[in-house]
Write a protein that holds these residues in place. Structure first.
Motif, PDB file in Angstrom:
ATOM      1  N   TYR A  10       0.830  -1.203   0.000  1.00  0.00           N
ATOM      2  CA  TYR A  10       0.000   0.000   0.000  1.00  0.00           C
ATOM      3  C   TYR A  10       0.864   1.251   0.000  1.00  0.00           C
ATOM      4  N   ARG A  11       0.359   2.259  -0.652  1.00  0.00           N
ATOM      5  CA  ARG A  11       1.060   3.538  -0.774  1.00  0.00           C
ATOM      6  C   ARG A  11       0.857   4.383   0.490  1.00  0.00           C
ATOM      7  N   PRO A 106      -5.964   7.994   0.443  1.00  0.00           N
ATOM      8  CA  PRO A 106      -5.341   6.796   1.010  1.00  0.00           C
ATOM      9  C   PRO A 106      -5.800   5.558   0.240  1.00  0.00           C
ATOM     10  N   ASP A 107      -5.015   4.499   0.299  1.00  0.00           N
ATOM     11  CA  ASP A 107      -5.490   3.240  -0.289  1.00  0.00           C
ATOM     12  C   ASP A 107      -5.697   2.161   0.768  1.00  0.00           C
ATOM     13  N   LEU A 108      -5.453   2.502   2.050  1.00  0.00           N
ATOM     14  CA  LEU A 108      -5.716   1.552   3.130  1.00  0.00           C
ATOM     15  C   LEU A 108      -6.162   2.300   4.381  1.00  0.00           C
ATOM     16  N   ARG A 116     -17.434  -2.009  10.488  1.00  0.00           N
ATOM     17  CA  ARG A 116     -16.637  -1.676   9.298  1.00  0.00           C
ATOM     18  C   ARG A 116     -16.585  -0.169   9.133  1.00  0.00           C
ATOM     19  N   ARG A 117     -15.380   0.371   9.118  1.00  0.00           N
ATOM     20  CA  ARG A 117     -15.196   1.810   8.989  1.00  0.00           C
ATOM     21  C   ARG A 117     -15.097   2.250   7.545  1.00  0.00           C
ATOM     22  N   VAL A 118     -14.762   1.324   6.637  1.00  0.00           N
ATOM     23  CA  VAL A 118     -14.592   1.721   5.241  1.00  0.00           C
ATOM     24  C   VAL A 118     -15.913   2.245   4.659  1.00  0.00           C
ATOM     25  N   ILE A 129     -10.664   2.289  -1.309  1.00  0.00           N
ATOM     26  CA  ILE A 129      -9.876   2.201  -0.085  1.00  0.00           C
ATOM     27  C   ILE A 129     -10.126   0.839   0.560  1.00  0.00           C
ATOM     28  N   ALA A 130      -9.046   0.089   0.731  1.00  0.00           N
ATOM     29  CA  ALA A 130      -9.146  -1.205   1.408  1.00  0.00           C
ATOM     30  C   ALA A 130      -9.197  -0.957   2.913  1.00  0.00           C
ATOM     31  N   GLU A 131      -9.758  -1.920   3.635  1.00  0.00           N
ATOM     32  CA  GLU A 131      -9.767  -1.821   5.093  1.00  0.00           C
ATOM     33  C   GLU A 131      -9.091  -3.039   5.674  1.00  0.00           C
ATOM     34  N   LEU A 132      -8.167  -2.800   6.591  1.00  0.00           N
ATOM     35  CA  LEU A 132      -7.548  -3.880   7.347  1.00  0.00           C
ATOM     36  C   LEU A 132      -8.054  -3.777   8.771  1.00  0.00           C
TER      37      LEU A 132
END
Length: 196
Positions: A10-11, A106-108, A116-118, A129-132
């Motif tokens: 991720y960037r 952002p990308d993460l 789930r916050r995404v 945007i991915a979520e971890l």
């Protein structure tokens, strides 16, 4: 196409939290973000809140804790409350702050909460945007950490705190003690413009 010098997937990763106070659950999440992302932005929520039982520490104290533990591995920014709750309007506001600070999306999103916050970003066109989600492996909360400080239980506090912060125990304890009986907030009103 931008070529990156990193093998990280991720960037730009972001985390949003109040960090009232910083504990090992937070540090686990941040360390994971550092492992995965070229840049990590930490946005300190309720940055305009301090001096209350729920939010005893000023933004400056929280920024100092984060920089003491992570140094130049993270970028730390204030994120004042805007009073809209946990929804897509909040997500627009978070992304506006990220773009204002980094000049890019952002990308993460790294999160430690159950919900789930995404979904914050559902209303933003083109947001990918991915979520971890980092599962809770350490049973501790910021409320319990503040209670350790109030009760002068230094050993329990140290158990859940990075050793780089141990020298700040008395200062942090005094801030919590001064705030413990104050439930009134003195928020600064913040306005923002929707992302377009």
């Amino acid at each position: 196409m931008c070529i990156r010098d990193s093998n990280k997937p991720y960037r730009l990763g972001i985390l949003v939290g109040r960090f009232q106070t910083l504990h090992s659950g937070h540090t686990d999440m941040i360390n994971r973000a550092i492992e995965l992302c070229d840049k990590v932005g930490i946005f300190v929520g309720s940055s305009n809140e301090s001096g209350t039982s729920k939010n005893p520490f000023s933004y400056e104290t929280r920024e100092n804790m984060l920089k003491t533990v992570f140094g130049n591995e993270v970028f730390v920014f204030p994120l004042p409350d805007i009073g809209v709750g946990n929804n897509s309007t909040w997500g627009d506001y978070v992304l506006k702050n990220v773009v204002d600070r980094f000049g890019e999306m952002p990308d993460l999103l790294v999160s430690g909460k159950e919900a789930r916050r995404v979904s914050w970003f559902d209303s933003v066109d083109g947001a990918s945007i991915a979520e971890l989600y980092i599962p809770k492996t350490i049973e501790i909360s910021a409320t319990e950490m503040r209670d350790f400080l109030i009760n002068d239980d230094c050993e329990s506090w140290k158990k859940y705190t990075d050793s780089k912060l141990w020298g700040k125990y008395e200062k942090l304890r005094q801030e919590v003690l001064l705030s413990k009986d104050n439930s009134e907030t003195h928020s600064i009103s913040v306005s923002y413009t929707h992302l377009t």
